[in-house]
Design an enzyme around this catalytic site. Sequence first.
Site, PDB file in Angstrom:
ATOM      1  N   TYR A   1      16.255  33.457 -10.264  1.00  0.00           N
ATOM      2  CA  TYR A   1      15.336  34.280  -9.252  1.00  0.00           C
ATOM      3  C   TYR A   1      16.255  34.097  -8.036  1.00  0.00           C
ATOM      4  O   TYR A   1      16.351  34.970  -6.973  1.00  0.00           O
ATOM      5  CB  TYR A   1      13.783  33.533  -9.142  1.00  0.00           C
ATOM      6  CG  TYR A   1      13.233  34.305  -7.899  1.00  0.00           C
ATOM      7  CD1 TYR A   1      12.738  35.419  -7.828  1.00  0.00           C
ATOM      8  CD2 TYR A   1      13.299  33.391  -6.784  1.00  0.00           C
ATOM      9  CE1 TYR A   1      12.009  35.864  -6.893  1.00  0.00           C
ATOM     10  CE2 TYR A   1      12.642  33.809  -5.755  1.00  0.00           C
ATOM     11  CZ  TYR A   1      11.943  35.210  -5.693  1.00  0.00           C
ATOM     12  OH  TYR A   1      11.235  35.624  -4.677  1.00  0.00           O
TER      13      TYR A   1
ATOM     14  N   TYR B   1       8.109  25.849  -8.296  1.00  0.00           N
ATOM     15  CA  TYR B   1       7.984  27.113  -9.190  1.00  0.00           C
ATOM     16  C   TYR B   1       6.855  27.305  -9.765  1.00  0.00           C
ATOM     17  O   TYR B   1       6.327  26.519 -10.374  1.00  0.00           O
ATOM     18  CB  TYR B   1       9.347  26.955  -9.972  1.00  0.00           C
ATOM     19  CG  TYR B   1       9.553  28.115 -10.714  1.00  0.00           C
ATOM     20  CD1 TYR B   1      10.074  29.305 -10.140  1.00  0.00           C
ATOM     21  CD2 TYR B   1       9.197  28.365 -12.042  1.00  0.00           C
ATOM     22  CE1 TYR B   1      10.602  30.525 -10.852  1.00  0.00           C
ATOM     23  CE2 TYR B   1       9.101  29.777 -12.904  1.00  0.00           C
ATOM     24  CZ  TYR B   1       9.865  30.499 -12.355  1.00  0.00           C
ATOM     25  OH  TYR B   1      10.183  31.642 -13.085  1.00  0.00           O
TER      26      TYR B   1
ATOM     27  N   GLY C   1      -3.377  30.437  -7.287  1.00  0.00           N
ATOM     28  CA  GLY C   1      -3.575  29.191  -6.773  1.00  0.00           C
ATOM     29  C   GLY C   1      -2.701  28.018  -7.243  1.00  0.00           C
ATOM     30  O   GLY C   1      -2.944  26.953  -6.803  1.00  0.00           O
TER      31      GLY C   1
ATOM     32  N   TYR D   1       3.844  29.892   2.659  1.00  0.00           N
ATOM     33  CA  TYR D   1       4.082  28.743   3.209  1.00  0.00           C
ATOM     34  C   TYR D   1       3.583  28.765   4.534  1.00  0.00           C
ATOM     35  O   TYR D   1       2.714  27.973   5.131  1.00  0.00           O
ATOM     36  CB  TYR D   1       5.667  28.056   3.445  1.00  0.00           C
ATOM     37  CG  TYR D   1       6.217  27.747   2.051  1.00  0.00           C
ATOM     38  CD1 TYR D   1       5.513  27.261   0.932  1.00  0.00           C
ATOM     39  CD2 TYR D   1       7.625  28.389   1.725  1.00  0.00           C
ATOM     40  CE1 TYR D   1       6.165  26.997  -0.196  1.00  0.00           C
ATOM     41  CE2 TYR D   1       8.063  28.021   0.731  1.00  0.00           C
ATOM     42  CZ  TYR D   1       7.386  27.428  -0.413  1.00  0.00           C
ATOM     43  OH  TYR D   1       8.190  27.197  -1.638  1.00  0.00           O
TER      44      TYR D   1
END
Length: 157
Positions: free
Chosen positions: A23, A85, A94, A130
């Site tokens: 990724y 991850y 969640g 974040y």
Amino acid sequence: MIRSAAPADVPVIHAMIRDLAEYEKALHEVRATEEHLREALFGERPAAYAHIAEDEEGEVVGFALWFLNFSTWRGVHGIYLEDLYVRPEARGGGHGKALLRELARICVERGYERLEWSVLNWNTPSINFYKALGARPQDEWTVYRLTDEALAELGAR
């Protein structure tokens, strides 16, 4: 559900590390083997720790791999989150927040005063996630790294 990783989780952690590296467009940089992880997490002197996120069926859908750091200014340990991850199909459920909540709980319980990590500048979905949790970028700091030949050369002197 969030739980501490067990030795049997090493293959799935390794696979997710490779998924994360892909990724991040850096799969070619992954050198870690399952044996490296097993030794780091469960060897005679563990240097890192991991937590696993499972879905309702008990399938592993994510992980957090972390280690202790130390703040000379605060005089106490903190947690440095090396990797967080969650598999793409499980995002939005969640799991990432639950993993971070568990690490924050460990910090509070043990008197650690920092939970830190790095994020690639282009990873807008993660940055937004974040920030929504209250994390703030440390824009005034630049990370430096020695690896490979530069590390060997400096270490040989």
